[in-house]
Design an enzyme around this catalytic site. Structure first.
Site, short mmCIF file in Angstrom:
data_model
loop_
_atom_site.label_atom_id
_atom_site.label_comp_id
_atom_site.label_asym_id
_atom_site.label_seq_id
_atom_site.Cartn_x
_atom_site.Cartn_y
_atom_site.Cartn_z
N ASP A 15 13.37 27.13 14.26
CA ASP A 15 14.60 27.78 14.69
C ASP A 15 15.65 27.09 13.82
O ASP A 15 16.00 25.94 14.07
CB ASP A 15 14.86 27.49 16.18
CG ASP A 15 16.11 28.22 16.66
OD1 ASP A 15 17.10 28.22 15.92
OD2 ASP A 15 16.09 28.78 17.77
N HIS A 16 16.10 27.77 12.77
CA HIS A 16 16.87 27.04 11.77
C HIS A 16 18.21 26.54 12.32
O HIS A 16 18.82 25.65 11.74
CB HIS A 16 17.05 27.85 10.49
CG HIS A 16 17.97 29.02 10.62
ND1 HIS A 16 17.57 30.21 11.12
CD2 HIS A 16 19.28 29.15 10.34
CE1 HIS A 16 18.59 31.04 11.13
NE2 HIS A 16 19.65 30.42 10.66
N HIS A 50 18.18 31.22 19.15
CA HIS A 50 19.25 30.31 18.74
C HIS A 50 20.24 29.98 19.87
O HIS A 50 20.56 28.81 20.10
CB HIS A 50 20.04 30.92 17.57
CG HIS A 50 19.17 31.39 16.43
ND1 HIS A 50 18.11 30.65 15.96
CD2 HIS A 50 19.21 32.51 15.68
CE1 HIS A 50 17.54 31.31 14.97
NE2 HIS A 50 18.19 32.44 14.78
#
Ligand code: NAP
Length: 491
Positions: free
Chosen positions: A179-180, A242
């Site tokens: 999950d950047h 996110h």
């Protein structure tokens, strides 16, 4: 760091060119890669080694402009990357790849530590993991790790199915779900904010905090991703992963040391306590929107339904705002508002923590965590102006990180190479997040929630303002003509 082989699946794709290879190049320049360093870069195209390396070089020249002074080191970096053509749906290809990797490892004296990175379409994730297992490629005498791109499933059932299939080949401790947002430096700082600062710890509860607002707004539209996005929408693309991750990190309390296990337990504790929504009640707590024609920075922007690849009558949400409650004693009654949208007025990811007002001051204290593109914090206090007894004025304490901070993919790759899972999504978090989102998906699919229109280049539909006004609040910091910290009540 252990010597290792990185096997990148999808090496000819967009993400590899824009994020993964630039991150590896920066790590190489900063001496953060193991030596020797070897990447086996797989793709389907019949490209020669030199054709592939020229393609990578081109993207590095585009995406690492800030390191242009180091481009003389490009040729040596590229030597460490080898292109390997294969179709990942062919089991035989993995046997050949296994042979290739084994002989490369012994030639380079690399230990049998393998980092598999799946940067391919999600339909291929499970098949690749199974083939890695059956071919013996993932049966190493050293360690093996699997990095998986998003999305992790498209609903609870598909996420469970994918997890079960990955689990046949890799243990949970070996799976690094990307999950950047968890690789963004200010998000990585969230963990220690409460635990390392008694001043924040003291107010981090419902006695002092009125509400928490988490916004991730983008100015871009769907661009080339319409085929995926028109089925996913903002709820799957942003909220399930996110935004809920940011909520978990903001609300968590880590009682002991900040180990990966402690943080994971604290996040899980929050997610388990998020009050479930009933399908019938979704419309009371969730606003969905879709952008219509408008303008962004003076440039005309098409309506979502006019974008290439989008169904002309699409009901896909490009905007979602939601109110959630966390039924833990410390957050009892404190609404957490989540909001995300495409084609909004500004690009900004931020967390605003609004304190309860004091008897004296009209404007509440605010703590703003600027995640991107600005990175830093603002604390707004009320002080007497000099010589103005009784006249309170808001003052802002600002911390802006000016350093050239590493990109999320650099931080995440470095952590995975070291075996640190702190900033990766754990299965239980992912499952709980899908579970919370499921009634919203159903309510959207059954059109139980109105789809509000908002012109491109605005702050989203008015209904998102009304959601907060019901509770006596307003979204902070939306760019208007007023000073940024003045509350605004409509677009
Ligand atoms: P992409 O540009 O479509 O690239 C897909 C890659 O998969 C290409 O290298 C392609 O190779 C390879 N591939 C496809 N079928 C294959 C097969 N049968 N055998 C071998 N290789 C095959 O996709 P992307 O945008 O890079 O996305 C990759 C992953 O990252 C996806 O899971 C996506 O959801 C995720 N992601 C992407 C972004 C982004 O900004 N791009 C952002 C977040 C997450 P050939 O081209 O050589 O056929």
């Amino acid at each position: 760091m252990d010597t290792m082989t990185m096997l990148l699946f999808g090496a000819t794709g967009d993400l590899a060119a824009r994020k993964i290879f630039p991150a590896l190049f920066r790590m190489y320049l900063d001496r953060k890669l193991p030596q020797p360093f070897w990447v086996v870069a797989t793709g389907r195209r019949a490209w020669s080694q030199s054709r592939f390396r020229a393609h990578i070089e081109e993207s590095l020249r585009d995406f690492c402009q800030d390191r242009a002074g180091d481009f003389s080191r490009l040729p040596v970096f590229l030597q460490g990357i080898e292109y390997y053509e294969m179709d990942v749906r062919q089991p035989q290809a993995y046997l050949n790849l296994h042979h290739y990797v084994r002989s490369g490892e012994s030639e380079r004296r690399i230990g049998e530590n393998r980092l598999f990175y799946l940067s391919v379409s999600p339909e291929l994730f499970a098949g690749i993991a199974g083939n890695l297992h059956r071919s013996g490629l993932s049966q190493t005498s050293g360690w093996r790790r699997l990095m998986v791109e998003k999305p992790f499933g498209s609903d609870l059932a598909s996420a469970r199915d994918l997890n079960r299939k990955l689990g046949e080949a890799f243990a949970e401790e070996e799976i690094y779900r990307i999950d950047h947002y968890l690789g963004k430096p200010m998000v990585q700082s969230l963990g220690s904010l409460e635990s390392a600062n008694p001043i924040i710890h003291a107010i981090w509860n419902s006695r002092y905090i009125a509400n928490v607002q988490i916004t991730a707004s983008e100015t871009i539209g769907v661009e080339e991703r319409a085929a995926y996005y028109d089925h996913a929408g903002a709820i799957r693309d942003m909220v399930q992963n996110h935004l809920l991750q940011l909520a978990m990190l903001t609300a968590m309390h880590v009682p002991g040391r900040m180990t990966a296990e402690e943080i994971q337990a604290a996040k899980r504790n929050v997610m388990e306590a998020v009050r479930p929504l009933d399908k019938e009640d979704v419309r009371l707590h969730v606003v969905r929107g879709q952008y219509s024609e408008g303008s962004i920075d003076g440039t005309h922007a098409f309506a979502y339904r006019e974008e290439a690849g989008v169904a002309p009558m699409s009901m896909t949400d490009t905007f979602v705002a939601a109110r959630l409650f966390i039924d833990l004693p410390r957050w009892q009654g404190v609404p957490f508002y989540l909001r995300t949208g495409k084609r909004m007025k500004e690009k900004s990811t931020r967390i605003v923590v609004q304190c309860k007002p004091s008897e004296e001051a009209e404007l509440p204290n605010l703590m703003v965590i600027h995640v991107s593109p600005d990175q830093g914090m603002t604390l707004r206090l009320n002080l007497n102006g000099p010589g103005k007894p009784g006249q309170l004025e808001p003052v802002e304490l600002k911390y802006a990180n000016q350093e050239n901070l590493p990109e999320p993919y650099e931080l995440l790759l470095a952590e995975a190479m070291k075996g640190d899972r702190t900033h990766f999504a754990q299965w239980e978090e992912v499952e709980l997040a899908w579970r919370w989102v499921e009634p919203i998906l159903a309510a959207f699919a059954e059109n139980r929630v109105p789809l509000h229109d908002y012109p491109a280049g605005t702050n989203g539909p008015d209904a998102a303002y009304r959601l907060l006004e019901e509770d006596g609040f307003t979204w902070w910091l939306d760019p208007q003509d007023e000073p940024v910290y003045t509350p605004v009540h409509a677009r």
